[in-house]
Design a protein around this motif. Structure first.
Motif, PDB file in Angstrom:
ATOM      1  N   CYS A  20       1.234  -1.168  -0.572  1.00 33.07           N
ATOM      2  CA  CYS A  20       0.062   0.245  -0.474  1.00 33.07           C
ATOM      3  C   CYS A  20       0.916   1.163  -0.149  1.00 33.07           C
ATOM      4  CB  CYS A  20      -1.089   0.261   1.258  1.00 33.07           C
ATOM      5  SG  CYS A  20      -2.482  -1.083   0.984  1.00 33.07           S
ATOM      6  N   GLU A  23       2.295   1.864  -3.276  1.00 33.19           N
ATOM      7  CA  GLU A  23       1.187   2.392  -4.704  1.00 33.19           C
ATOM      8  C   GLU A  23       0.791   4.277  -4.069  1.00 33.19           C
ATOM      9  OE1 GLU A  23      -2.929   0.714  -5.461  1.00 33.19           O
ATOM     10  OE2 GLU A  23      -1.783  -1.235  -4.247  1.00 33.19           O
ATOM     11  N   LYS A  27       1.227   6.662  -6.610  1.00 31.59           N
ATOM     12  CA  LYS A  27       0.064   7.375  -7.772  1.00 31.59           C
ATOM     13  C   LYS A  27      -0.821   8.322  -6.949  1.00 31.59           C
ATOM     14  CE  LYS A  27      -0.149   3.329 -10.376  1.00 31.59           C
ATOM     15  NZ  LYS A  27      -0.872   1.759 -10.010  1.00 31.59           N
ATOM     16  N   GLN A  29      -2.703   7.322  -4.435  1.00 28.87           N
ATOM     17  CA  GLN A  29      -3.661   6.579  -4.137  1.00 28.87           C
ATOM     18  C   GLN A  29      -3.753   4.612  -3.940  1.00 28.87           C
ATOM     19  OE1 GLN A  29      -6.132   7.718  -8.300  1.00 28.87           O
ATOM     20  NE2 GLN A  29      -6.967   5.045  -7.926  1.00 28.87           N
ATOM     21  N   ILE A  30      -4.359   4.298  -3.512  1.00 27.96           N
ATOM     22  CA  ILE A  30      -4.374   2.974  -3.398  1.00 27.96           C
ATOM     23  C   ILE A  30      -5.577   1.746  -2.986  1.00 27.96           C
ATOM     24  CG2 ILE A  30      -4.153   1.366  -1.434  1.00 27.96           C
ATOM     25  CD1 ILE A  30      -3.062   3.749   0.730  1.00 27.96           C
ATOM     26  N   HIS A  31      -4.895   0.325  -4.159  1.00 26.03           N
ATOM     27  CA  HIS A  31      -6.188   0.200  -4.866  1.00 26.03           C
ATOM     28  C   HIS A  31      -6.785  -0.273  -3.694  1.00 26.03           C
ATOM     29  CE1 HIS A  31      -3.790  -0.055  -8.407  1.00 26.03           C
ATOM     30  NE2 HIS A  31      -4.578   0.121  -8.714  1.00 26.03           N
ATOM     31  N   THR A  32      -8.297  -0.738  -3.775  1.00 29.34           N
ATOM     32  CA  THR A  32      -9.174  -1.045  -2.918  1.00 29.34           C
ATOM     33  C   THR A  32      -9.055  -2.728  -2.333  1.00 29.34           C
ATOM     34  OG1 THR A  32     -11.395  -0.063  -4.476  1.00 29.34           O
ATOM     35  CG2 THR A  32     -11.869  -1.554  -2.718  1.00 29.34           C
ATOM     36  N   GLY A  80      -8.218   5.863   1.435  1.00 29.21           N
ATOM     37  CA  GLY A  80      -7.981   4.677   1.381  1.00 29.21           C
ATOM     38  C   GLY A  80      -6.866   5.446   2.731  1.00 29.21           C
TER      39      GLY A  80
END
Length: 151
Positions: A20, A23, A27, A29-32, A80
């Motif tokens: 996390c 990421e 970016k 942001q963090i993927h779900t 996130g």
């Protein structure tokens, strides 16, 4: 055997948060899926350590409070980040999670002051997960080590 399961779970929790962190740095942001994996591993860790449900619930409330702050401030603190705090709270309980978040915020303040000195400006975004990872990983490592060190 139990020791190895505990160490494996601890490594999984730290490793998933490290993913996390990467990421978040790259970016912002963090993927779900990464967040869900982190929360599930924290739940497993809490279950394995026989965490009381009241402590888990209080820690989750801390995460929900940060989620509400995120929504009210237009994501000055990312959703996130708030969900990661929810996972930390589920595993550590309210007070430990609050100390971890407080330590992370102190580290961000120092980092922010250093950036201001370099004249990055007030609008510069800072990834919060790396600062959250350091005290959380330290807490987990100390907790796991203290369980298996004999006096």
């Amino acid at each position: 055997m139990e020791r190895y399961i505990h160490i494996l779970l601890a490594g999984g929790v730290i490793g998933s948060m490290a993913l996390c962190m990467v990421e978040d740095i790259r970016k912002r942001q963090i993927h779900t899926a990464a967040i869900v994996g982190f929360i599930v591993l924290n739940g497993m860790m809490a279950w394995y350590e026989h965490q009381e449900w009241k402590q888990m619930a209080a820690g989750v409330v801390l995460g929900i409070a940060f989620l509400l702050i995120s929504i009210c401030t237009g994501e000055k603190i990312g959703k996130g980040d708030a969900l990661l705090i929810l996972g930390i709270g589920m595993h550590q309980g309210f007070w430990s999670a609050l100390m971890i978040v407080f330590t992370a915020m102190l580290m961000v303040c120092v980092h922010g002051l250093l950036l201001l000195k370099k004249k990055k400006g007030w609008k510069y975004e800072i990834a919060f997960v790396p600062f959250l990872l350091v005290p959380y990983a330290a807490a987990i490592i100390l907790q796991v080590c203290s369980d298996y060190i004999s006096v």
